[in-house]
Design a protein around this motif. Structure first.
Motif, PDB file in Angstrom:
ATOM      1  N   MET A   1      47.196  47.425  51.854  1.00  0.00           N
ATOM      2  CA  MET A   1      46.005  46.576  51.864  1.00  0.00           C
ATOM      3  C   MET A   1      46.077  45.634  53.064  1.00  0.00           C
ATOM      4  SD  MET A   1      44.753  43.851  48.958  1.00  0.00           S
ATOM      5  CE  MET A   1      44.575  45.145  47.723  1.00  0.00           C
ATOM      6  N   ASN A   2      45.016  45.591  53.891  1.00  0.00           N
ATOM      7  CA  ASN A   2      45.039  44.697  55.022  1.00  0.00           C
ATOM      8  C   ASN A   2      44.806  43.260  54.578  1.00  0.00           C
ATOM      9  OD1 ASN A   2      42.231  44.436  54.641  1.00  0.00           O
ATOM     10  ND2 ASN A   2      41.801  46.099  56.071  1.00  0.00           N
ATOM     11  N   SER A   3      44.980  42.310  55.519  1.00  0.00           N
ATOM     12  CA  SER A   3      44.962  40.896  55.154  1.00  0.00           C
ATOM     13  C   SER A   3      43.641  40.470  54.544  1.00  0.00           C
ATOM     14  CB  SER A   3      45.275  40.046  56.393  1.00  0.00           C
ATOM     15  OG  SER A   3      46.545  40.364  56.907  1.00  0.00           O
ATOM     16  N   GLU A   4      42.522  40.917  55.129  1.00  0.00           N
ATOM     17  CA  GLU A   4      41.228  40.442  54.637  1.00  0.00           C
ATOM     18  C   GLU A   4      40.788  41.143  53.348  1.00  0.00           C
ATOM     19  OE1 GLU A   4      41.261  43.200  57.898  1.00  0.00           O
ATOM     20  OE2 GLU A   4      41.339  41.026  58.144  1.00  0.00           O
ATOM     21  N   GLN A   5      41.252  42.375  53.116  1.00  0.00           N
ATOM     22  CA  GLN A   5      40.786  43.120  51.952  1.00  0.00           C
ATOM     23  C   GLN A   5      41.152  42.432  50.637  1.00  0.00           C
ATOM     24  OE1 GLN A   5      38.730  45.658  52.044  1.00  0.00           O
ATOM     25  NE2 GLN A   5      38.648  45.708  49.799  1.00  0.00           N
ATOM     26  N   GLN A   6      42.343  41.815  50.577  1.00  0.00           N
ATOM     27  CA  GLN A   6      42.744  41.155  49.337  1.00  0.00           C
ATOM     28  C   GLN A   6      41.835  39.970  49.020  1.00  0.00           C
ATOM     29  OE1 GLN A   6      46.643  39.374  49.420  1.00  0.00           O
ATOM     30  NE2 GLN A   6      46.538  38.945  51.616  1.00  0.00           N
ATOM     31  N   TYR A   7      41.317  39.298  50.062  1.00  0.00           N
ATOM     32  CA  TYR A   7      40.417  38.176  49.826  1.00  0.00           C
ATOM     33  C   TYR A   7      39.007  38.658  49.503  1.00  0.00           C
ATOM     34  CZ  TYR A   7      44.271  35.427  51.583  1.00  0.00           C
ATOM     35  OH  TYR A   7      45.514  34.862  51.744  1.00  0.00           O
ATOM     36  N   ILE A   8      38.640  39.784  50.044  1.00  0.00           N
ATOM     37  CA  ILE A   8      37.347  40.378  49.681  1.00  0.00           C
ATOM     38  C   ILE A   8      37.342  40.753  48.202  1.00  0.00           C
ATOM     39  CG2 ILE A   8      35.867  42.404  50.031  1.00  0.00           C
ATOM     40  CD1 ILE A   8      36.741  42.337  53.010  1.00  0.00           C
ATOM     41  N   GLU A   9      38.414  41.403  47.745  1.00  0.00           N
ATOM     42  CA  GLU A   9      38.508  41.785  46.337  1.00  0.00           C
ATOM     43  C   GLU A   9      38.610  40.567  45.435  1.00  0.00           C
ATOM     44  OE1 GLU A   9      41.667  44.545  45.879  1.00  0.00           O
ATOM     45  OE2 GLU A   9      40.765  46.066  47.197  1.00  0.00           O
ATOM     46  N   LEU A  10      39.337  39.550  45.879  1.00  0.00           N
ATOM     47  CA  LEU A  10      39.442  38.322  45.097  1.00  0.00           C
ATOM     48  C   LEU A  10      38.065  37.700  44.881  1.00  0.00           C
ATOM     49  CD1 LEU A  10      41.056  35.971  43.807  1.00  0.00           C
ATOM     50  CD2 LEU A  10      41.188  34.969  46.096  1.00  0.00           C
ATOM     51  N   GLN A  12      35.107  39.131  45.038  1.00  0.00           N
ATOM     52  CA  GLN A  12      34.273  39.990  44.196  1.00  0.00           C
ATOM     53  C   GLN A  12      34.634  39.832  42.723  1.00  0.00           C
ATOM     54  OE1 GLN A  12      35.174  43.693  46.189  1.00  0.00           O
ATOM     55  NE2 GLN A  12      33.286  43.641  47.398  1.00  0.00           N
ATOM     56  N   GLN A  13      35.916  39.693  42.423  1.00  0.00           N
ATOM     57  CA  GLN A  13      36.359  39.556  41.040  1.00  0.00           C
ATOM     58  C   GLN A  13      36.128  38.149  40.491  1.00  0.00           C
ATOM     59  OE1 GLN A  13      40.474  40.657  41.140  1.00  0.00           O
ATOM     60  NE2 GLN A  13      40.067  42.735  41.852  1.00  0.00           N
ATOM     61  N   ALA A  14      36.271  37.144  41.342  1.00  0.00           N
ATOM     62  CA  ALA A  14      36.277  35.754  40.871  1.00  0.00           C
ATOM     63  C   ALA A  14      35.004  34.986  41.220  1.00  0.00           C
ATOM     64  CB  ALA A  14      37.487  35.025  41.454  1.00  0.00           C
ATOM     65  N   ARG A  15      33.968  35.676  41.697  1.00  0.00           N
ATOM     66  CA  ARG A  15      32.761  34.990  42.139  1.00  0.00           C
ATOM     67  C   ARG A  15      32.187  34.083  41.048  1.00  0.00           C
ATOM     68  NH1 ARG A  15      27.296  35.515  41.933  1.00  0.00           N
ATOM     69  NH2 ARG A  15      26.102  34.906  43.797  1.00  0.00           N
ATOM     70  N   GLU A  16      32.116  34.566  39.830  1.00  0.00           N
ATOM     71  CA  GLU A  16      31.545  33.774  38.744  1.00  0.00           C
ATOM     72  C   GLU A  16      32.354  32.504  38.504  1.00  0.00           C
ATOM     73  OE1 GLU A  16      30.679  34.178  33.948  1.00  0.00           O
ATOM     74  OE2 GLU A  16      31.044  35.980  35.159  1.00  0.00           O
ATOM     75  N   MET A  17      33.659  32.631  38.541  1.00  0.00           N
ATOM     76  CA  MET A  17      34.521  31.468  38.354  1.00  0.00           C
ATOM     77  C   MET A  17      34.331  30.450  39.476  1.00  0.00           C
ATOM     78  SD  MET A  17      38.678  31.222  38.429  1.00  0.00           S
ATOM     79  CE  MET A  17      38.962  32.204  36.968  1.00  0.00           C
ATOM     80  N   ILE A  18      34.291  30.935  40.713  1.00  0.00           N
ATOM     81  CA  ILE A  18      34.137  30.041  41.859  1.00  0.00           C
ATOM     82  C   ILE A  18      32.836  29.252  41.747  1.00  0.00           C
ATOM     83  CG2 ILE A  18      33.840  29.951  44.362  1.00  0.00           C
ATOM     84  CD1 ILE A  18      35.609  32.477  44.518  1.00  0.00           C
ATOM     85  N   PHE A  19      31.741  29.957  41.438  1.00  0.00           N
ATOM     86  CA  PHE A  19      30.442  29.301  41.343  1.00  0.00           C
ATOM     87  C   PHE A  19      30.421  28.266  40.205  1.00  0.00           C
ATOM     88  CE2 PHE A  19      28.988  32.213  44.405  1.00  0.00           C
ATOM     89  CZ  PHE A  19      27.677  31.915  44.765  1.00  0.00           C
TER      90      PHE A  19
END
Length: 476
Positions: A1-10, A12-19
């Motif tokens: 997994m490249n450096s940015e992909q892990q943050y992209i997946e994070l 996508q998974q945590a968007r509701e929590m962040i908002f």
């Protein structure tokens, strides 16, 4: 997994929590920042402004991110006691990336002045947030914007002068909490999300070994406003930290901003800071960056003259040894005539430390009567220390006074011999010369008590006696 992909997946998974844990003014630009981050990705060293620091490598580790806004159990007023003599400041704290609300009474601020959380002032935040720090132009700024959930707001209204300096202590502290081991993220659970889950027992209790924080600061000075800001970075745990920071400063007509940023963390700390400053007509900015202790530091300054008659003074002071890395990158854009910029950055590098300075002054069409001076001077105390310097001028106007220069060298042998002949030991002679070299930057600081204290701290740093900021109890 490249450096940015892990943050992209994070995301996508945590968007509701962040908002759910962030104000609407920050959420309004979050998805756009995410799309820009996906497009940009972390810059490689082939990108001109990032050629001296491997950003992709910095973001590779599996850092935990406190997206559920778990409160960190620390009383900063008890842990931190600044003993700078006569430094009378109004003291505020940011613990990781959260404004510390449990304040003790402090000196009265002038009417209309705001020092507080971004979430409490939606109208001001909506008006200024991300207007200068464009997520389409920098991946770290985009990452910070898509993950940051709170921040510090400093607002000074028209014709108001804040006499007492504002001191903000940024504390990095790792929580003890449950760490999710799968991809399911629930906004109701007090956990730290991780970009890539490790094969650990689900909801295991343990200390997060690595922690990422995304700090945000918004400074707004209206016409004729004045303020002095001192930011001090400290690490409260002997753990790996990655801190991204984005500071946006809007300096109105005839306004004055003194901005001091001092880092005293440790060798396990990675700091990536992007500062954006917009100056209106006849405004004044004094920007100072001081690095005394760190691991890997990458500071970027983008300053734009939007109104005529403005001036800025930008100073940098770096002391690094062991395998520390400090990279300062500046861009000063003269969009309009009759503006003045002055830059002076000095480095002292020992052991296998690496330093980099890349400064660019851009004088756009029509920006006549521009005055600009850029100077970078460096000392390398060993053959293993490395310094990269790249001052640049890009000028599209014909009536300007612009100059730049850089030097890399070692201590003057003749001066060392002269002092040795008068009974001064070699180590003490080196110390005196290093102090004299770096103090030129410190002497330009307008905050006198801080200037006097830094002379003392720098001497202790060169003697190897400065392990943490004097007066700080965080690491005891």
């Amino acid at each position: 997994m490249n450096s940015e992909q892990q943050y992209i997946e994070l995301y996508q998974q945590a968007r509701e929590m962040i908002f759910s844990h962030a104000p609407e003014a920050m959420n309004a630009v979050r998805d756009e920042a995410f799309e820009n981050f996906k497009t940009l990705g972390f810059p490689s060293r082939k990108v001109e402004r990032y050629k001296y620091t491997d950003m992709q490598k910095l973001f590779e580790p599996d850092y935990g991110v406190n997206l559920s806004r778990l409160q960190i159990p620390v009383d900063p007023y008890e842990a931190f006691h600044c003993d700078v003599p006569n430094l009378s400041t109004s003291l505020y704290f940011v613990v990781n990336d959260m404004f510390y609300h449990d304040e003790k009474p402090k000196g009265h601020l002038p009417e209309g002045v705001i020092i507080g959380s971004l979430r409490d002032y939606p109208e001001l935040v909506s008006k200024y947030y991300t207007k200068q720090a464009k997520t389409s132009e920098d991946a770290v700024t985009a990452l910070n914007t898509m993950l940051a959930q709170d921040g510090l707001l400093v607002y000074v209204p028209k014709n108001v002068k804040v006499d007492r300096a504002i001191q903000v202590i940024n504390i990095l502290k790792a929580p003890t909490l449950r760490v999710k081991s799968d991809a399911r993220i629930s906004s109701s659970e007090p956990e730290v999300a991780r970009p890539s889950a490790k094969a650990t027992p689900q909801n295991a209790q343990r200390q997060v070994p690595d922690l990422m924080v995304n700090r945000r600061v918004l400074i707004v000075l209206e016409e004729n406003a004045e303020i002095k800001m001192l930011f001090c970075d400290h690490a409260a745990d002997d753990r790996n930290f990655l801190a991204t920071q984005v500071i946006e400063a809007y300096v109105g007509e005839n306004a004055s901003l003194d901005l001091y940023c001092m880092e005293e963390t440790h060798h396990k700390n990675v700091r990536v800071s992007n500062v954006y400053i917009d100056q209106q007509a006849n405004s004044r900015v004094n920007h100072n960056v001081i690095t005394l202790h760190n691991g890997i530091t990458r500071n970027k300054l983008d300053l734009t003259f939007s109104g005529e008659g403005a001036e800025c003074q930008c100073y940098g002071c770096v002391i690094a040894d062991k395998q520390q890395h400090v990279d300062n990158n500046t861009l000063i854009t003269h969009q309009v005539p009759h503006c003045t910029s002055n830059e002076l950055y000095k480095y002292v590098l020992d052991d296998k430390a690496v330093g980099a300075f890349a400064g660019r002054v851009l004088v756009e069409h029509g920006a006549q009567k521009t005055i600009s001076q850029m100077t970078n001077q460096n000392l390398t105390a060993t053959k293993e220390a490395r310094m990269y310097t790249q001052p640049m001028l890009e000028i599209y106007a014909d009536d300007v006074k612009c100059a730049h220069g850089s030097t890399v060298g070692q201590l003057n042998d003749a001066a060392l011999f002269y002092m040795r002949q008068r009974g001064i030991s070699l180590n003490e002679a080196k110390l005196l010369l290093q102090n004299a070299f770096i103090n030129e930057v410190i002497d330009h600081m307008q905050l006198e008590p801080l200037r006097d204290r830094l002379h003392y701290l720098v001497e202790k740093r060169f003697r190897g006696e400065l392990n943490k900021c004097s007066g700080c109890k965080l690491c005891k």
